[in-house]
Every structure is written in structure tokens, then in C-alpha cells.
Design a protein around this motif. Structure first.
Motif, PDB file in Angstrom:
ATOM      1  N   VAL A 131      -6.019   3.714   4.219  1.00 14.02           N
ATOM      2  CA  VAL A 131      -5.836   4.132   2.970  1.00 14.02           C
ATOM      3  C   VAL A 131      -6.677   2.643   2.402  1.00 14.02           C
ATOM      4  CG1 VAL A 131      -4.384   3.406   0.316  1.00 14.02           C
ATOM      5  CG2 VAL A 131      -4.600   5.191   1.975  1.00 14.02           C
ATOM      6  N   TYR A 132      -6.304   1.059   3.276  1.00 14.44           N
ATOM      7  CA  TYR A 132      -6.587  -0.133   2.976  1.00 14.44           C
ATOM      8  C   TYR A 132      -8.094   0.127   3.286  1.00 14.44           C
ATOM      9  CZ  TYR A 132      -7.871  -4.505   4.524  1.00 14.44           C
ATOM     10  OH  TYR A 132      -8.219  -6.433   5.092  1.00 14.44           O
ATOM     11  N   LEU A 170      -9.745   2.583   2.717  1.00 15.20           N
ATOM     12  CA  LEU A 170     -11.194   3.385   1.810  1.00 15.20           C
ATOM     13  C   LEU A 170     -11.023   2.154   0.521  1.00 15.20           C
ATOM     14  CD1 LEU A 170     -11.228   5.497  -0.322  1.00 15.20           C
ATOM     15  CD2 LEU A 170      -8.786   6.242  -0.367  1.00 15.20           C
ATOM     16  N   LEU A 171     -10.103   1.658  -0.146  1.00 12.83           N
ATOM     17  CA  LEU A 171     -10.099   0.502  -1.011  1.00 12.83           C
ATOM     18  C   LEU A 171     -10.760  -0.221  -0.774  1.00 12.83           C
ATOM     19  CD1 LEU A 171      -6.126   0.263  -1.810  1.00 12.83           C
ATOM     20  CD2 LEU A 171      -7.744   1.548  -3.489  1.00 12.83           C
ATOM     21  N   ARG A 172     -11.276  -0.837   0.498  1.00  8.35           N
ATOM     22  CA  ARG A 172     -12.129  -0.965   0.903  1.00  8.35           C
ATOM     23  C   ARG A 172     -13.935  -0.892   0.424  1.00  8.35           C
ATOM     24  NH1 ARG A 172     -12.150  -4.547   6.509  1.00  8.35           N
ATOM     25  NH2 ARG A 172     -13.559  -5.755   4.898  1.00  8.35           N
ATOM     26  N   LEU A 212       0.708  -0.953  -0.085  1.00 11.13           N
ATOM     27  CA  LEU A 212       0.205   0.209   0.317  1.00 11.13           C
ATOM     28  C   LEU A 212       0.535   0.952   0.350  1.00 11.13           C
ATOM     29  CD1 LEU A 212      -2.774  -0.854   2.594  1.00 11.13           C
ATOM     30  CD2 LEU A 212      -3.018  -0.414   0.289  1.00 11.13           C
ATOM     31  N   TRP A 253     -14.369   1.588  -1.817  1.00 14.13           N
ATOM     32  CA  TRP A 253     -14.662   1.665  -2.692  1.00 14.13           C
ATOM     33  C   TRP A 253     -14.685   0.181  -3.885  1.00 14.13           C
ATOM     34  CZ3 TRP A 253     -16.552   4.473  -6.541  1.00 14.13           C
ATOM     35  CH2 TRP A 253     -15.993   4.147  -7.933  1.00 14.13           C
ATOM     36  N   ALA A 254     -13.865  -0.882  -3.502  1.00 11.38           N
ATOM     37  CA  ALA A 254     -13.918  -2.345  -4.076  1.00 11.38           C
ATOM     38  C   ALA A 254     -16.148  -2.648  -3.349  1.00 11.38           C
ATOM     39  CB  ALA A 254     -13.575  -2.800  -3.565  1.00 11.38           C
ATOM     40  N   SER A 293       0.547   3.245  -3.129  1.00  9.96           N
ATOM     41  CA  SER A 293      -0.726   3.903  -3.279  1.00  9.96           C
ATOM     42  C   SER A 293      -0.868   5.522  -1.681  1.00  9.96           C
ATOM     43  CB  SER A 293      -1.898   3.417  -2.256  1.00  9.96           C
ATOM     44  OG  SER A 293      -2.170   1.965  -3.754  1.00  9.96           O
ATOM     45  N   GLN A 294      -0.097   5.302  -1.028  1.00  9.91           N
ATOM     46  CA  GLN A 294      -0.418   6.082   0.362  1.00  9.91           C
ATOM     47  C   GLN A 294       0.235   7.327  -0.605  1.00  9.91           C
ATOM     48  OE1 GLN A 294       1.549   3.935   3.019  1.00  9.91           O
ATOM     49  NE2 GLN A 294       0.804   5.388   4.065  1.00  9.91           N
TER      50      GLN A 294
END
Length: 248
Positions: free
Chosen positions: A201-202, A204-206, A173, A208-209, A176-177
Motif C-alpha cells: 500500500v505504501y 502504491l501511494l508513492r 497505513l 499515485w502521488a 488504508s489496507q
């Protein structure tokens, strides 16, 4: 009025008309119907005349996606203005995104389901052009994401407990950061350092997915079985995500 002024005046009225007609074609008939020839036919001019405004169909679609993203950004930003808790705003944005996608399926497809690289899976940085020299359509979409997610991420620092991040994902990550931090800075959006932690960020990704996954399945009718209560399923997903994130 001299010749240059007349040309500029003509351009300022003709170009919006081209984009308006292009968007109408997109909504009525889908992306494949949006061609310079079709627009020229509607306007009663020759297709080569449109090349004074757009060098290619791809450039026109890129500009059209900018218009779509501007509308989406305004709608999602407005959804947060009613106040309430941080979770209320997160839910409002998620619901607003689903509502917009269902009401604008072909515009959703243009922005969210069109490959941006010359080859499938190809990635390019914002502002770059693809292998054929065409502008990348994800630029404006990225700005929508930043404008909407930025305030929520900044506000969520105080309201959200740290997410449980699997150790094997932490190193992955880091890129991504860094990319998010650079993108926010380029847009002039101030984000607290802690809002861009690996855990944030983790999380956020969860979100969005899961959000994009359900909305795309619903818009394109791709659920593997009949879902008669998609709205309730969506609400259940939001509650599950909020609970898993410690927000509910």
C-alpha cells in the motif's frame, strides 16, 4: 404502445442526449458552462423539463463523471492488453493516464480536481451523499482505480520486492489496507492478502502521488518554471519510481 411504455422510450432516448450535450459543453467551455438551463436551450425545451431526468446540476455532473470514468477505465484497461512484463503494464497504464489527461483536460478537471464534499477537505464513504444530499462523485473514480490497480497489484506480488516502509508510517497505513480490502471485495475483485500488505500500500501511494502530481501540474500548466520537455521528465520519473520500487 401505452403511456408508461412511451414515457420509458422517451426517457431512454432523451437522457443520453442530455448527457451527450452536457459533455460537449464541458469539453468546449468548461464545467461552469454545464447548466440545466444551457442544455435546455440547446435542446429547445424549458429548464424545468430537465428536472424530470436530473434533480439538480450536481446530479447531472455526477452522472457525467460516471461517463468520463467509464471511458478512462476502458482506455487504461486496454493499455495493459498488449502483454509484456509487469513493469511494461505499469508503465503502459501510467503513460495512458497522462495521455488521456492531456487530451481531455476539462474531463480530467471534472473527475480529478473537483471537491466531492460539501466543504473543502470533507471526506465521505463511497455510496454516501454529501451534506446537501448530492451523490459523491468519487464513487466511479474509485471503481476505475480498483479495476486498473487490482490486477497490477495482484500480479506484482511475485514481481515486486517488499518496499522499505518507515516504521512511523506502518500504523497509519492500517486503515488504508482495510479500506482497500473492503473496496476490492465489494467490487468482486480477488486480491491476494500479501498484495495488500502495508509495504504494498505504501508503494502504491508513492506511485499515485508522483503520477498524479506531475500529470496535474502539466494539465493545469502549474509548473513553477518553464518545462519544455515534460514528456522526458515524466519518463524519467517512471524510471526513478521503478528503480526505487525494485522493478527496474
Amino acid at each position: 404502445m401505452d403511456g408508461v411504455a412511451r414515457r420509458e422510450s422517451s426517457r431512454s432516448t432523451t437522457e443520453p442526449d442530455i448527457r451527450r450535450r452536457a459533455r460537449n459543453l464541458l469539453v468546449r467551455e468548461g464545467q461552469e458552462a454545464v447548466t440545466l438551463r444551457a442544455i435546455a436551450r440547446e435542446m429547445g425545451i424549458t429548464a424545468p423539463a430537465l428536472y424530470r431526468y436530473y434533480s439538480s446540476r450536481e446530479e447531472l455532473l455526477f452522472r457525467l463523471s460516471e461517463d468520463v470514468c467509464a471511458d478512462l477505465s476502458a482506455e487504461l484497461t486496454a493499455s495493459m492488453r498488449n502483454g509484456g512484463s509487469h513493469l511494461d503494464k505499469v508503465f503502459a497504464v501510467c503513460r495512458g493516464f497522462r495521455r488521456w489527461a492531456l487530451e481531455h483536460p476539462r474531463e480530467f478537471a471534472l473527475v480529478f480536481a473537483t471537491p466531492t464534499g460539501a466543504n473543502a477537505g470533507e471526506k465521505t464513504a463511497p455510496g454516501e451523499r454529501d451534506a446537501r444530499g448530492h451523490p459523491e462523485r468519487h464513487d466511479e473514480l474509485g471503481r476505475v482505480f480498483l479495476r486498473v490497480a487490482g490486477p497490477l497489484m495482484a500480479e506484482g506480488v511475485a514481481d515486486s520486492p517488499p518496499a522499505s516502509l518507515p516504521d512511523e508510517l506502518r500504523a497509519g497505513l492500517a486503515d488504508s489496507q482495510r479500506d482497500l480490502a473492503e473496496s476490492f471485495a465489494a467490487e468482486g475483485i480477488e486480491i491476494p492478502r500479501e498484495a495488500l500488505s502495508a509495504e504494498a500500500v505504501y508503494l502504491l501511494l508513492r506511485w499515485w502521488a508522483r503520477l498524479y502530481g506531475q500529470v496535474a501540474l502539466e494539465v493545469f500548466g502549474q509548473f513553477p518554471f518553464d518545462v519544455s520537455e515534460a514528456g522526458r521528465l515524466f519518463e524519467s520519473m517512471l524510471v526513478e519510481l521503478a528503480t526505487e520500487s525494485g522493478l527496474h
